[in-house]
Scaffold this motif. Structure first.
Motif, PDB file in Angstrom:
ATOM      1  N   GLY A   1      -3.406  -4.759   7.145  1.00 21.19           N
ATOM      2  CA  GLY A   1      -3.306  -3.463   7.797  1.00 21.19           C
ATOM      3  C   GLY A   1      -3.917  -3.475   9.184  1.00 21.19           C
ATOM      4  O   GLY A   1      -3.354  -2.914  10.129  1.00 21.19           O
ATOM      5  N   ALA A   2      -5.074  -4.122   9.330  1.00 25.19           N
ATOM      6  CA  ALA A   2      -5.745  -4.183  10.632  1.00 25.19           C
ATOM      7  C   ALA A   2      -4.902  -4.934  11.655  1.00 25.19           C
ATOM      8  O   ALA A   2      -4.885  -4.580  12.847  1.00 25.19           O
ATOM      9  CB  ALA A   2      -7.112  -4.851  10.488  1.00 25.19           C
TER      10      ALA A   2
ATOM     11  N   ALA B   1      -7.789   1.961   3.940  1.00 28.14           N
ATOM     12  CA  ALA B   1      -7.825   2.591   5.264  1.00 28.14           C
ATOM     13  C   ALA B   1      -7.761   4.092   5.011  1.00 28.14           C
ATOM     14  O   ALA B   1      -7.487   4.521   3.876  1.00 28.14           O
ATOM     15  CB  ALA B   1      -6.659   2.117   6.129  1.00 28.14           C
ATOM     16  N   PRO B   2      -8.012   4.924   6.014  1.00 22.49           N
ATOM     17  CA  PRO B   2      -7.937   6.372   5.781  1.00 22.49           C
ATOM     18  C   PRO B   2      -6.568   6.800   5.248  1.00 22.49           C
ATOM     19  O   PRO B   2      -5.547   6.620   5.901  1.00 22.49           O
ATOM     20  CB  PRO B   2      -8.198   6.958   7.179  1.00 22.49           C
TER      21      PRO B   2
ATOM     22  N   THR C   1       0.827  -1.207   0.000  1.00 18.42           N
ATOM     23  CA  THR C   1       0.000   0.000   0.000  1.00 18.42           C
ATOM     24  C   THR C   1       0.864   1.261   0.000  1.00 18.42           C
ATOM     25  O   THR C   1       2.038   1.232   0.361  1.00 18.42           O
ATOM     26  CB  THR C   1      -0.941   0.012   1.210  1.00 18.42           C
ATOM     27  N   VAL C   2       0.235   2.374  -0.406  1.00 17.55           N
ATOM     28  CA  VAL C   2       0.922   3.660  -0.469  1.00 17.55           C
ATOM     29  C   VAL C   2      -0.005   4.740   0.084  1.00 17.55           C
ATOM     30  O   VAL C   2      -1.212   4.534   0.224  1.00 17.55           O
ATOM     31  CB  VAL C   2       1.324   4.023  -1.918  1.00 17.55           C
ATOM     32  N   THR C   3       0.566   5.909   0.377  1.00 16.07           N
ATOM     33  CA  THR C   3      -0.221   7.076   0.748  1.00 16.07           C
ATOM     34  C   THR C   3      -0.153   8.084  -0.392  1.00 16.07           C
ATOM     35  O   THR C   3       0.692   7.973  -1.293  1.00 16.07           O
ATOM     36  CB  THR C   3       0.305   7.723   2.036  1.00 16.07           C
TER      37      THR C   3
END
Length: 301
Positions: free
Chosen positions: A187-188, A121-122, A27-29
């Motif tokens: 992620g969780a 996710a946020p 994942t990335v932001t």
């Protein structure tokens, strides 16, 4: 403004993403991938406030984004899987001629690959690419997406093409839902195995508590466990189970076996271990699903 080659820029963007996402698995932001370098220019890839990204140097949309919505909340733009198995991506606003919607249409007309950033996710995204617009549906303020080359080849099925429609639905589940499910579950659980705490992401899977294909086997975090590959396979095979109190159970015949260190430390030692659970209670395994699956484990023993 210097225009650049549409296809070459897209190929460069995807190669650039390969390095940053480990071929689409990491994942990335938004700040991680806001721009990418191409032919001496910074080209926009994921904009902070816009769901459809058309860089100033290109004529068609390069990427689209689905934002995070809390479970139970209504998203501002609802992207849904249609009855034919293809994903529908909503226009921005209600004007089909808005410039971002026209940019989507041009990607469709020229059959250009795009990148889809799906929030897990946020502020955290899983990049899916290449995706293609295979139909424009302005009467519904949306487009239809093929999420890989196979779906692109199949196109939009006619209502009478039942077998073809089912094929598209299977592809959608395998190529989109499962990677997103994995990213959300890992992620969780903070990227560790819920049983043995292994933290090597490349060895972790998202295991379904109720198997995919059953009525409640939906790809949501409360129906998932972050497990390393060996414990995932053992869970699926009912060698290991999870009690309703979130402790691990090992099948009785396995406990009585004598074998090498993997059996002793990797399986037998898990008996009675408490699961490592997500920090957010809403992401904990659903107890009804755990109980249902535990009954299956007991029956297998």
């Amino acid at each position: 403004m210097a225009f650049i080659d549409e296809l070459a820029a897209r190929e460069a963007a995807m190669r650039w993403l390969d390095d940053r996402t480990q071929l689409g698995t990491r994942t990335v932001t938004q700040p991680d991938v806001a721009n990418f370098p191409f032919q001496g220019q910074d080209v926009a890839l994921l904009l902070r406030q816009q769901g459809i990204c058309k860089p100033r140097q290109l004529d068609a949309a390069l990427s689209i984004r689905t934002t995070w919505t809390r479970p139970g909340d209504k998203p501002p733009y609802e992207d849904v899987e249609g009855p034919d198995g293809l994903v529908r991506y909503a226009y921005r606003g209600t004007d089909p001629e808005f410039f971002e919607n026209r940019a989507l249409r041009r990607a469709f007309e020229h059959r250009l690959p795009m990148i889809w950033f799906v929030a897990v996710a946020p502020g955290v995204y899983l990049a899916r690419y290449p995706v293609y617009v295979v139909a424009d549906e302005p009467e519904h303020l949306r487009v239809a997406l093929a999420i890989d080359e196979d779906q692109r080849f199949l196109g939009v099925p006619r209502p009478d093409e039942i077998d073809r429609r089912r094929s598209v639905q299977r592809l959608t589940k395998l190529r989109l839902h499962q990677p997103v499910f994995r990213a959300q579950v890992l992620g969780a659980y903070e990227r560790s195995c819920a049983m043995c705490r292994l933290r090597h992401v490349e060895l972790l899977d998202a295991a379904h508590i109720i198997p995919d294909g059953k009525e409640r086997g939906t790809p949501i975090v409360p129906n998932g466990l972050s497990l390393c590959s060996i414990h995932h396979r053992a869970f699926d095979a009912n060698v290991l189970g999870v009690r309703p109190d979130y402790t691990v159970a090992v099948r009785s015949d396995i406990l009585g076996e004598i074998d090498g260190p993997m059996l002793k430390h990797g399986l037998q030692a898990m008996d009675g271990v408490s699961l490592s659970l997500p920090k957010q209670r809403a992401q904990h395994p659903d107890r009804e699903r755990v109980e249902e699956r535990y009954e299956e484990f007991l029956a297998a023993g």
